[in-house]
Write an enzyme that holds these catalytic residues in place. Structure first.
Site, PDB file in Angstrom:
ATOM      1  N   GLU A 303       0.827  -1.211   0.000  1.00 54.02           N
ATOM      2  CA  GLU A 303       0.000   0.000   0.000  1.00 54.02           C
ATOM      3  C   GLU A 303       0.857   1.254   0.000  1.00 54.02           C
ATOM      4  O   GLU A 303       1.131   1.830   1.066  1.00 54.02           O
ATOM      5  CB  GLU A 303      -0.958   0.010   1.201  1.00 54.02           C
ATOM      6  CG  GLU A 303      -2.023  -1.054   1.098  1.00 54.02           C
ATOM      7  CD  GLU A 303      -3.112  -0.931   2.155  1.00 54.02           C
ATOM      8  OE1 GLU A 303      -2.956  -0.118   3.088  1.00 54.02           O
ATOM      9  OE2 GLU A 303      -4.121  -1.653   2.030  1.00 54.02           O
ATOM     10  N   GLU A 395      -6.234  -7.254  -1.192  1.00 53.57           N
ATOM     11  CA  GLU A 395      -6.570  -7.146   0.238  1.00 53.57           C
ATOM     12  C   GLU A 395      -7.882  -6.389   0.389  1.00 53.57           C
ATOM     13  O   GLU A 395      -8.070  -5.334  -0.225  1.00 53.57           O
ATOM     14  CB  GLU A 395      -5.461  -6.405   0.990  1.00 53.57           C
ATOM     15  CG  GLU A 395      -5.719  -6.298   2.492  1.00 53.57           C
ATOM     16  CD  GLU A 395      -4.647  -5.491   3.224  1.00 53.57           C
ATOM     17  OE1 GLU A 395      -3.442  -5.746   3.023  1.00 53.57           O
ATOM     18  OE2 GLU A 395      -5.036  -4.581   3.989  1.00 53.57           O
TER      19      GLU A 395
HETATM   20  C1  IDC Z   1      -3.233  -3.954  10.268  1.00 51.06           C
HETATM   21  C2  IDC Z   1      -3.465  -5.126  11.187  1.00 51.06           C
HETATM   22  C3  IDC Z   1      -3.176  -4.724  12.604  1.00 51.06           C
HETATM   23  C4  IDC Z   1      -1.769  -4.160  12.674  1.00 51.06           C
HETATM   24  C5  IDC Z   1      -1.633  -3.006  11.679  1.00 51.06           C
HETATM   25  C6  IDC Z   1      -0.255  -2.412  11.650  1.00 51.06           C
HETATM   26  O1  IDC Z   1      -4.794  -5.568  11.021  1.00 51.06           O
HETATM   27  O2  IDC Z   1      -3.299  -5.850  13.462  1.00 51.06           O
HETATM   28  O3  IDC Z   1      -1.519  -3.691  13.971  1.00 51.06           O
HETATM   29  O4  IDC Z   1      -1.936  -3.468  10.390  1.00 51.06           O
HETATM   30  O5  IDC Z   1       0.639  -3.232  11.009  1.00 51.06           O
HETATM   31  C7  IDC Z   1      -4.181  -2.183   5.590  1.00 51.06           C
HETATM   32  C8  IDC Z   1      -2.850  -2.834   5.650  1.00 51.06           C
HETATM   33  C9  IDC Z   1      -2.764  -3.853   6.744  1.00 51.06           C
HETATM   34  C10 IDC Z   1      -3.541  -3.411   7.979  1.00 51.06           C
HETATM   35  C11 IDC Z   1      -5.009  -3.310   7.596  1.00 51.06           C
HETATM   36  C12 IDC Z   1      -5.929  -2.922   8.761  1.00 51.06           C
HETATM   37  O6  IDC Z   1      -2.465  -3.402   4.405  1.00 51.06           O
HETATM   38  O7  IDC Z   1      -1.417  -4.057   7.062  1.00 51.06           O
HETATM   39  O8  IDC Z   1      -3.392  -4.406   8.952  1.00 51.06           O
HETATM   40  N1  IDC Z   1      -5.143  -2.351   6.504  1.00 51.06           N
HETATM   41  O9  IDC Z   1      -5.590  -1.688   9.288  1.00 51.06           O
HETATM   42  N2  IDC Z   1      -4.607  -1.342   4.689  1.00 51.06           N
HETATM   43  C13 IDC Z   1      -5.837  -0.926   5.026  1.00 51.06           C
HETATM   44  C14 IDC Z   1      -6.203  -1.569   6.191  1.00 51.06           C
END
Ligand code: IDC
Length: 474
Positions: A303, A395
């Site tokens: 991302e 995702e």
């Molecule tokens: C989130 C995980 C969370 C973690 C966070 C930081 O769910 O447990 O603490 O990342 O690393 C994304 C990202 C993905 C995120 C997810 C939700 O690709 O890494 O995971 N998210 O926030 N993009 C939009 C949402």
């Protein structure tokens, strides 16, 4: 009881006009050792409304958790409030999933469920009942256990084009991009549906032979996305160990006939060029090691954020040749601006990519969404962009962009219906037991290894599993 589609709640007391009773026995498609079922359906029907009662009898081996599928004549008949199961409906196809207390059905055991519905057009007589993917004929079939059953959805069990065996990988082989679609070895446009791991530095306990088998056999997933964070105690802390871990997961997916996305999970910092050297090193290694495999898809930057499209493109133009040098025919997914929102989260859209595409063939562009946060304005762009660019939803979450908060099933369904209609492939965040609502399993599941126990599923997991395990149309 959860009811996914609450359209048309009815007063049951109105059910006086007409009573219809019938036993439905239909032709067979059987797939697993000692399987079989019988369904008795009765209904009270009146103009515009009906109440359906279904008694399911398991004639095969004991099951622990079941999914009943059936089809209405067309989409004019809608399930409203239901009881004793969790209902969802897509077009004319209805799925009813068991609840904690009625999921276990011994050989010969019965259970009853029901619902109120509305109808226009055709009379609401459902047909082609399936139990865990096996059509209910009232007889028992003994057959060798295949690695996958051919069909889980009632609509697909009537479709002659549905493959009757084999894994997604066996059916599709080496993939390639064809126009705006993903195509299989027969040049047919296909959609892959599956799950993303959580960060593999944190949730390795959720990726193992048993969990990947559950993903393939119980979820009927086509795809495992391997989210290898680069920061946050990820790849940068031990490149060789993380490279090995990713390769091991590629092998687990391959052994179960699933595709694997190798996700270079950059998130913070948002400029992928910060990790350019690491990306070159990593992708040189994994593309050399996996060059002869047909199940690998490379996602070069999860991302990007806080950067321009030109900076992302510059990164892609340097990393893709590293992969191609070793693995020339693999599909590559390129992240997009604004957390892979095609730029929408930054006030842009797909036009900036169309105007300046990545200098490579056989690539797709990533679009990510979180259903509770990203709604109609994002769907409008995706719907339009799908005709202009090859898109891959590598995702998505059913929840908010934090990965937590309430599950938004209405928005999630609108999204997946859109993706299905465009044959856009997707992976759901996450196949893990993280203590957050996006996780498919409840906390403790991975330590217990209880991946196929229906009560291990979170609200999100139960719903997403129901979508993923409907039949593929490869
Ligand atoms: C989130 C995980 C969370 C973690 C966070 C930081 O769910 O447990 O603490 O990342 O690393 C994304 C990202 C993905 C995120 C997810 C939700 O690709 O890494 O995971 N998210 O926030 N993009 C939009 C949402």
């Amino acid at each position: 009881m959860k009811v996914l589609h609450r359209r048309g709640l009815l007063a049951v007391g109105a059910a006086s006009a007409l009573a219809v009773t019938g036993i439905v026995v239909l032709p067979a498609v059987n797939a697993s050792a000692a399987s079989g079922c019988r369904v008795a359906y009765t209904a009270n029907t009146w103009p515009g409304g009906f109440t359906g009662n279904i008694t399911i009898t398991n004639l095969g081996d004991a099951v622990n958790g079941w999914t009943l599928g059936f089809t209405f004549p067309d989409a004019g008949q809608r399930v409203g409030q239901g009881w004793s199961a969790t209902y969802s409906q897509s077009g004319s196809a209805v799925t009813a999933r068991s609840l904690d207390y009625n999921g276990a059905l011994a050989t010969g055991a019965s259970t009853s469920i029901g619902f109120n519905g509305t109808w226009t057009g055709s009379n609401p007589s459902p047909a082609t009942f399936t139990l865990n993917g096996v059509t209910c004929t009232g007889t028992v079939t003994n057959s060798p256990t295949p690695s996958r059953t051919p069909s889980q959805s009632p609509s697909a069990s009537t479709s002659p084009s549905t493959p009757t065996g084999g894994t997604p990988l066996a059916a599709n082989g080496q993939l390639h991009v064809c126009g705006v679609n993903l195509c299989n070895q027969n040049n047919k446009a296909i959609q892959l549906r599956g799950m993303s791991t959580h960060g593999i530095q944190w949730f390795s306990s959720c990726v193992n032979t048993a969990s990947v088998a559950a993903l393939a056999d119980d979820w009927k997933s086509d795809l495992l996305r391997i989210a290898m964070y680069v920061q946050e105690q990820g790849y940068e802390t031990n490149p060789s160990a993380f490279t090995n871990q990713v390769n091991q997961y590629v092998d687990l997916a391959e052994a179960k006939g699933m595709y694997a996305i190798i996700d270079f999970h950059t998130l913070t910092p948002g400029d992928p060029n910060y990790n350019l050297d690491r990306a070159k090193t990593f992708f040189a290694a994994v593309s050399a090691r996996n060059a002869n495999k047909k199940n690998v898809i490379y996602e070069i930057a999860n991302e990007p954020n806080g950067v321009t499209w030109q900076q992302i493109k510059n990164y892609a133009d340097q990393v893709i040749p590293v992969i191609r040098a070793n693995d020339p025919d693999a599909v590559v997914i390129v992240g997009t601006r604004g957390w892979s929102s095609l730029g929408v989260s930054n006030g842009a859209d797909e036009n900036e990519i169309v105007a300046s595409p990545v200098n490579a063939t056989n690539i797709m562009y990533a679009f990510h969404f979180y259903a509770a946060s990203h709604k109609d304005n994002y769907r409008t762009v995706v719907s339009r962009a799908a005709g202009r660019l090859p898109l891959f939803v590598s995702e998505f979450g059913t929840v908010s962009a934090t990965g937590g908060g309430a599950v938004d099933l209405a928005s999630s369904a609108a999204w997946l219906d859109l993706l299905d209609s465009k044959k856009i492939s997707y992976a759901n965040w996450t196949y893990s037991d993280a203590d957050e609502s996006s996780a498919a399993f409840r906390p403790g599941t991975c330590a217990a290894g209880s991946y196929t126990n229906p009560s291990s599923l979170s609200e999100s997991g139960a719903w997403v599993r129901g979508r993923i395990r409907t039949a593929d149309s490869f």
